[in-house]
Motif scaffolding. Structure first.
Motif, PDB file in Angstrom:
ATOM      1  N   UNK A  96       7.911  11.507   9.537  1.00 26.82           N
ATOM      2  CA  UNK A  96       7.976  10.120  11.244  1.00 26.82           C
ATOM      3  C   UNK A  96       7.060   8.892  10.429  1.00 26.82           C
ATOM      4  N   UNK A  97       5.503   9.289   9.587  1.00 29.58           N
ATOM      5  CA  UNK A  97       5.289   7.916   9.012  1.00 29.58           C
ATOM      6  C   UNK A  97       5.847   6.715   8.525  1.00 29.58           C
ATOM      7  N   UNK A  98       6.730   7.217   7.794  1.00 26.19           N
ATOM      8  CA  UNK A  98       7.560   6.724   6.405  1.00 26.19           C
ATOM      9  C   UNK A  98       8.242   5.916   7.388  1.00 26.19           C
ATOM     10  N   UNK A  99       8.933   6.674   8.448  1.00 23.22           N
ATOM     11  CA  UNK A  99      10.343   5.983   9.361  1.00 23.22           C
ATOM     12  C   UNK A  99       9.621   4.441   9.491  1.00 23.22           C
ATOM     13  N   UNK A 100       8.386   5.151  10.347  1.00 21.71           N
ATOM     14  CA  UNK A 100       7.399   3.221  11.251  1.00 21.71           C
ATOM     15  C   UNK A 100       7.161   2.640  10.258  1.00 21.71           C
TER      16      UNK A 100
ATOM     17  N   UNK B 106       7.334  12.131  -2.397  1.00 23.41           N
ATOM     18  CA  UNK B 106       7.349  11.147  -3.091  1.00 23.41           C
ATOM     19  C   UNK B 106       8.832  10.593  -3.338  1.00 23.41           C
ATOM     20  N   UNK B 107       9.142  10.839  -4.048  1.00 29.04           N
ATOM     21  CA  UNK B 107      10.338   9.453  -4.704  1.00 29.04           C
ATOM     22  C   UNK B 107      11.842   9.812  -3.255  1.00 29.04           C
TER      23      UNK B 107
ATOM     24  N   UNK C 149       0.885  -1.512   0.082  1.00 28.15           N
ATOM     25  CA  UNK C 149       0.030   0.002  -0.120  1.00 28.15           C
ATOM     26  C   UNK C 149       0.761   0.866  -0.034  1.00 28.15           C
ATOM     27  N   UNK C 150       1.933   1.056   0.111  1.00 25.48           N
ATOM     28  CA  UNK C 150       3.187   2.581   0.370  1.00 25.48           C
ATOM     29  C   UNK C 150       3.033   2.681  -0.907  1.00 25.48           C
ATOM     30  N   UNK C 151       3.676   2.628  -1.507  1.00 29.40           N
ATOM     31  CA  UNK C 151       4.394   2.524  -2.829  1.00 29.40           C
ATOM     32  C   UNK C 151       3.501   2.283  -3.853  1.00 29.40           C
ATOM     33  N   UNK C 152       1.988   2.120  -3.827  1.00 30.50           N
ATOM     34  CA  UNK C 152       0.852   2.454  -4.552  1.00 30.50           C
ATOM     35  C   UNK C 152      -0.229   3.769  -3.851  1.00 30.50           C
ATOM     36  N   UNK C 153      -0.305   3.670  -2.492  1.00 28.96           N
ATOM     37  CA  UNK C 153      -1.058   5.226  -2.121  1.00 28.96           C
ATOM     38  C   UNK C 153       0.092   6.408  -2.038  1.00 28.96           C
ATOM     39  N   UNK C 154       1.019   5.971  -1.761  1.00 27.18           N
ATOM     40  CA  UNK C 154       1.603   7.738  -1.523  1.00 27.18           C
ATOM     41  C   UNK C 154       1.976   8.382  -2.155  1.00 27.18           C
TER      42      UNK C 154
END
Length: 405
Positions: free
Chosen positions: A313-317, A251-252, A231-236
């Motif tokens: 922060x969310x990406x680190x989590x 995004x990149x 979901x991260x790669x699709x939704x971000x």
């Protein structure tokens, strides 16, 4: 304590062809994969909608491949299947380089997707075959690192080629990928596998996987966790572009940051988790992903100045959960799978990732259209469902889920 042990690395003596082959293969995939759809449009002059349909159909037709690999893998060996998948994909990308007709490109796409499925259905059995006793988790981690590093470098090259303009960069990408597949296949042919593991797997009738309810339920639970990672790669990209007040170039940066974590941290994580129950590690990953989903949803309700810090922060989590799940999930499947029929079990395990890849675009799009928070909150709920399922399964799974050293 040796440097290899402190870094969480396995004994790699005699296995260099496998490691180099994985890196080369992933480099080519990172170089050509992101450009394949645009290749159809700009080089073959096929409309975008038609190109997307061709790739979707090829993906759907390839769904049966893990089952076919499951039938063959314990008879012909994981290495031979991986080598065959490499050469098949090399031929497919050679066809992309020369072909322009719709039917030829569809055939090449079909061979590519089937080769990918065969590769992923056999590669973890191959890593198990080369691992010394007690080193399986470390080999899964190191294999993932080599693939993530190779793919990241290839993606950088893809960005340079895309910036060059014209059709020649796309042809270069297709040619590079074809060559890397051939090179990886040749390297893997030099890999020597001990046949005592095959002999052990062939002694007696294989259990019926369809009657192994705990393993089938585990596949379902891992499908939910695989949805999280995809979901991260699709939704971000959509979330940043359509819903958040931040620059799109983030995004990149964030995608690259996660690739760096996967490319450098898996063996270190394995070193600190290999003596813990793998089910507990996956439970921590699932809970962490549930927190990640809530953090992503909350970005719509914080002051603008806090959106970028919150996104970081969310990406680190997310990255912490992803690096926990990456090596551990496959190691758990390998530990639970019986000796007889081991390769079949691991090939069917890949259906959790196959199903997730099919489900994630629709899951995100449908919920995002209702409310922008819903995909992330829905993912949190599914992650907790996976956690509850794994917690329940832990009581009935074999004690081999605990790594013994």
């Amino acid at each position: 304590m040796s440097a290899f042990t402190s870094l969480g690395l396995p004994n790699t003596r005699g296995r260099a062809p496998l490691l180099v082959g994985l890196a080369i293969d992933s480099f080519g995939g990172g170089c050509a994969g992101p450009l394949l759809l645009l290749f159809f449009v700009r080089v073959a002059d096929i409309p975008l909608g038609t190109a997307g349909l061709v790739l979707t159909l090829a993906t759907l037709f390839s769904i049966a491949v893990p089952a076919a690999v499951g039938v063959a893998i314990d008879r012909v060996g994981a290495r031979n299947l991986v080598v065959g998948a490499q050469f098949a994909q090399g031929l497919a990308f050679t066809g992309f380089f020369f072909g322009r007709s719709l039917w030829l490109l569809f055939l090449c796409a079909l061979v590519t997707m089937c080769g990918q499925r065969a590769f992923w259905s056999a590669i973890f059995s191959l890593l198990s075959d080369v691992a010394d006793e007690g080193d399986r988790d470390r080999w899964f981690g190191l294999g993932g690192m080599m693939q993530a590093g190779g793919w990241g470098l290839g993606a950088l090259v893809a960005g340079v080629l895309l910036a060059a303009g014209g059709t020649t960069p796309f042809l270069i990408a297709m040619a590079v990928n074809a060559v890397t597949f051939y090179l990886a296949g040749l390297l893997l042919l030099r890999l020597r596998i001990s046949h005592h593991k095959w002999a052990a797997r062939e002694s007696g009738p294989a259990p019926l996987l369809r009657k192994d309810k705990p393993f089938l339920v585990l596949i379902g639970a891992n499908t939910l966790l695989a949805l999280c990672t995809m979901l991260f790669g699709t939704g971000l990209p959509v979330y940043v572009a359509e819903a958040l007040p931040v620059a799109k170039w983030w995004v990149g940066v964030l995608l690259a940051a996660v690739s760096v974590v996967l490319g450098t941290g898996q063996t270190l994580v394995v070193r600190h988790t290999e003596k813990r129950r793998r089910t507990n590690v996956l439970i921590v990953a699932g809970v962490t992903w549930a927190v990640w989903g809530v953090l992503m949803a909350s970005l719509l309700h914080v002051p603008t100045a806090l959106v970028v810090p919150g996104l970081i922060l969310a990406t680190a989590v997310f990255a912490f959960a992803d690096v926990l799940h990456a090596a551990t999930s496959n190691a758990l499947a390998a530990a639970v799978a019986p000796t007889v029929g081991h390769g079949k079990y691991l090939s069917y395990w890949q259906y959790s990732f196959t199903f997730a890849s099919v489900l994630v675009p629709g899951f995100f799009a449908q919920l995002f259209e209702i409310r922008h928070e819903f995909p992330w909150l829905g993912m949190s709920a599914l992650a907790l469902l996976a956690v509850a399922t794994i917690f329940t399964l832990d009581r009935v799974l074999p004690h081999s889920t605990t790594q013994r050293r």
